[in-house]
Design an enzyme around this catalytic site. Structure first.
Site, PDB file in Angstrom:
ATOM      1  N   ARG A  21       2.746   3.672   5.560  1.00  0.00           N
ATOM      2  CA  ARG A  21       2.103   3.147   4.357  1.00  0.00           C
ATOM      3  C   ARG A  21       3.087   3.089   3.193  1.00  0.00           C
ATOM      4  O   ARG A  21       2.956   2.218   2.325  1.00  0.00           O
ATOM      5  CB  ARG A  21       0.911   4.023   3.950  1.00  0.00           C
ATOM      6  CG  ARG A  21      -0.195   4.116   4.967  1.00  0.00           C
ATOM      7  CD  ARG A  21      -1.393   4.869   4.409  1.00  0.00           C
ATOM      8  NE  ARG A  21      -2.017   4.131   3.321  1.00  0.00           N
ATOM      9  CZ  ARG A  21      -2.985   3.235   3.483  1.00  0.00           C
ATOM     10  NH1 ARG A  21      -3.443   2.974   4.692  1.00  0.00           N
ATOM     11  NH2 ARG A  21      -3.493   2.605   2.446  1.00  0.00           N
ATOM     12  N   MET A  61       0.848  -1.184   0.000  1.00  0.00           N
ATOM     13  CA  MET A  61       0.000   0.000   0.000  1.00  0.00           C
ATOM     14  C   MET A  61       0.881   1.230   0.000  1.00  0.00           C
ATOM     15  O   MET A  61       2.060   1.188   0.357  1.00  0.00           O
ATOM     16  CB  MET A  61      -0.911   0.013   1.217  1.00  0.00           C
ATOM     17  CG  MET A  61      -0.193   0.058   2.560  1.00  0.00           C
ATOM     18  SD  MET A  61      -1.342  -0.013   3.931  1.00  0.00           S
ATOM     19  CE  MET A  61      -0.194   0.018   5.305  1.00  0.00           C
ATOM     20  N   CYS A  62       0.327   2.357  -0.395  1.00  0.00           N
ATOM     21  CA  CYS A  62       0.999   3.643  -0.378  1.00  0.00           C
ATOM     22  C   CYS A  62       0.107   4.637   0.366  1.00  0.00           C
ATOM     23  O   CYS A  62      -1.016   4.317   0.752  1.00  0.00           O
ATOM     24  CB  CYS A  62       1.248   4.150  -1.799  1.00  0.00           C
ATOM     25  SG  CYS A  62       2.291   3.065  -2.801  1.00  0.00           S
ATOM     26  N   GLY A  63       0.615   5.837   0.564  1.00  0.00           N
ATOM     27  CA  GLY A  63      -0.179   6.895   1.166  1.00  0.00           C
ATOM     28  C   GLY A  63      -0.285   8.065   0.211  1.00  0.00           C
ATOM     29  O   GLY A  63       0.719   8.467  -0.398  1.00  0.00           O
TER      30      GLY A  63
END
Length: 369
Positions: A29, A1-3
């Site tokens: 994240r 996941m990323c932010g």
């Protein structure tokens, strides 16, 4: 996941420093790279905390379009992106990266808001459109990836997690009515635990000029009848169709430039995922299992047997009741929502152990049933 973080202010004054702080707040994240972009007039800013999964060298974000009219930030994964990319290149699109994220940018160039229908995956992404002066943001059909937004003092804010808003000057105050409703009354897919802060509902997209916000639902459940009539389907056909769809779903999710592992319990869902993934993977998979100190709900023995059957490397994570109590507040901090039992805490401990082991991508049985 990323932010991801975005802010739009028609009056200007978007702070790059505040955007960097908000992006850094989502470091958990995306620990691999942090980047921000602010337009020259200070009316819009985008931030991205990256977890590198596909295209480890050229996939940093925000990613611009060829003419710099569009900028994208993306959290999640687009499945079957290589086929879509090939089709886009045949139509004359030039790509800056090898990332799956960039296909959404070029699809938007061609189709605008309708482009979300062409995407398959788990995603939350935002595109700034310089020509039309709007931000377009879309969330996947089941709401796997989070997306929150708010308008404060005439400025629009969007982020993967509410905690990022604190760095942008947005006050965070409990919404006690929503807390009661979510916990005791009903599921509220467009609300959060904080006053004035909302979620983009699953299967929906948002368009805003920084002041006005429009939410549009682009997808809903659909159970079509075969050939328009309630014609019974032969059980054998059901089994064959399910086997095909299930195998394709697992195959698409194995696409990564980093090792992929599996969460494994004794249930039929995660056991099935591991079994199929092991057949499709070119290298042995790791299987991670939580083992509890209470025999009534410990499935470690079944999980270990499945891992052996699948030829997977078995990793047992032992936890006790006191571990759940000690990590309850940390799990709540990251979840940003109430939970009725300790399952979320256990999953937090499992995820932490897997990440400490150097694994970034995990397939799970949740949802496959």
């Amino acid at each position: 996941m990323c932010g991801i973080v975005a802010t739009v202010s028609r009056g200007g004054g978007v702070s790059a420093d505040a955007l960097r702080r908000a992006t850094s707040r989502l470091h958990h994240r995306g620990p691999d790279a942090h980047h921000v972009w602010v337009d020259p007039r200070g009316r819009v800013g985008l931030g991205h905390a990256r977890l590198s999964i596909i295209d480890l060298t050229t996939g940093d974000q925000p990613i611009p379009s060829e003419d710099r009219r569009l900028q994208i930030i993306h959290n999640g994964e687009f499945y079957d992106f290589e086929r879509i990319r090939c089709e886009l290149e045949k139509r004359g699109h030039a790509f800056h990266t090898r990332s799956d994220s960039e296909i959404a940018l070029h699809l938007y160039e061609e189709q605008g808001t309708r482009s979300v229908h062409s995407l398959r995956g788990e995603f939350a992404y935002a595109i700034w459109d310089e020509r039309d002066q709007v931000l377009f943001a879309a969330r996947d059909r089941f709401g796997i990836k989070p997306m929150y937004y708010t308008v404060h003092n005439g400025t629009f804010y969007l982020a993967s997690e509410v905690k990022a808003f604190a760095e942008l000057g947005v006050p965070l105050e409990w919404d006690r009515e929503t807390l009661y409703d979510i916990h005791f009354v009903t599921h509220a897919p467009d609300r959060s635990l904080f006053k004035g802060i909302y979620q983009v509902p699953p299967g929906s997209y948002l368009v805003t000029d920084g002041e006005h916000v429009r939410i549009t639902q682009y997808w809903d459940w659909d159970y079509p009848l075969k050939d328009g009539a309630a014609v019974p389907i032969d059980p054998k056909e059901h089994i064959e169709r399910f086997a095909h769809e299930f195998e394709e779903a697992v195959r698409l999710r194995l696409r990564a430039d980093v090792p992929v592992a599996c969460y494994l319990s004794g249930g039929i869902d995660s056991c099935s995922v591991l079994g199929v993934a092991s057949q499709l993977s070119s290298r042995p998979l790791r299987a991670y299992t939580l083992s509890f100190d209470h025999a009534d709900y410990d499935e470690g023995a079944i999980a270990e047997a499945q891992a052996k059957l699948s030829g997977a490397e078995f990793r047992r994570i032992d936890i006790r009741a006191e571990h759940t109590a000690d990590n309850f507040s940390d799990a709540l901090y990251h979840a940003e929502r109430p939970f009725a039992n300790a399952h979320v805490v256990a999953k937090y401990l499992l995820s932490k152990a897997v990440r400490d082991d150097g694994i970034k991508v995990v397939m799970t049985g949740e949802g496959s049933d």
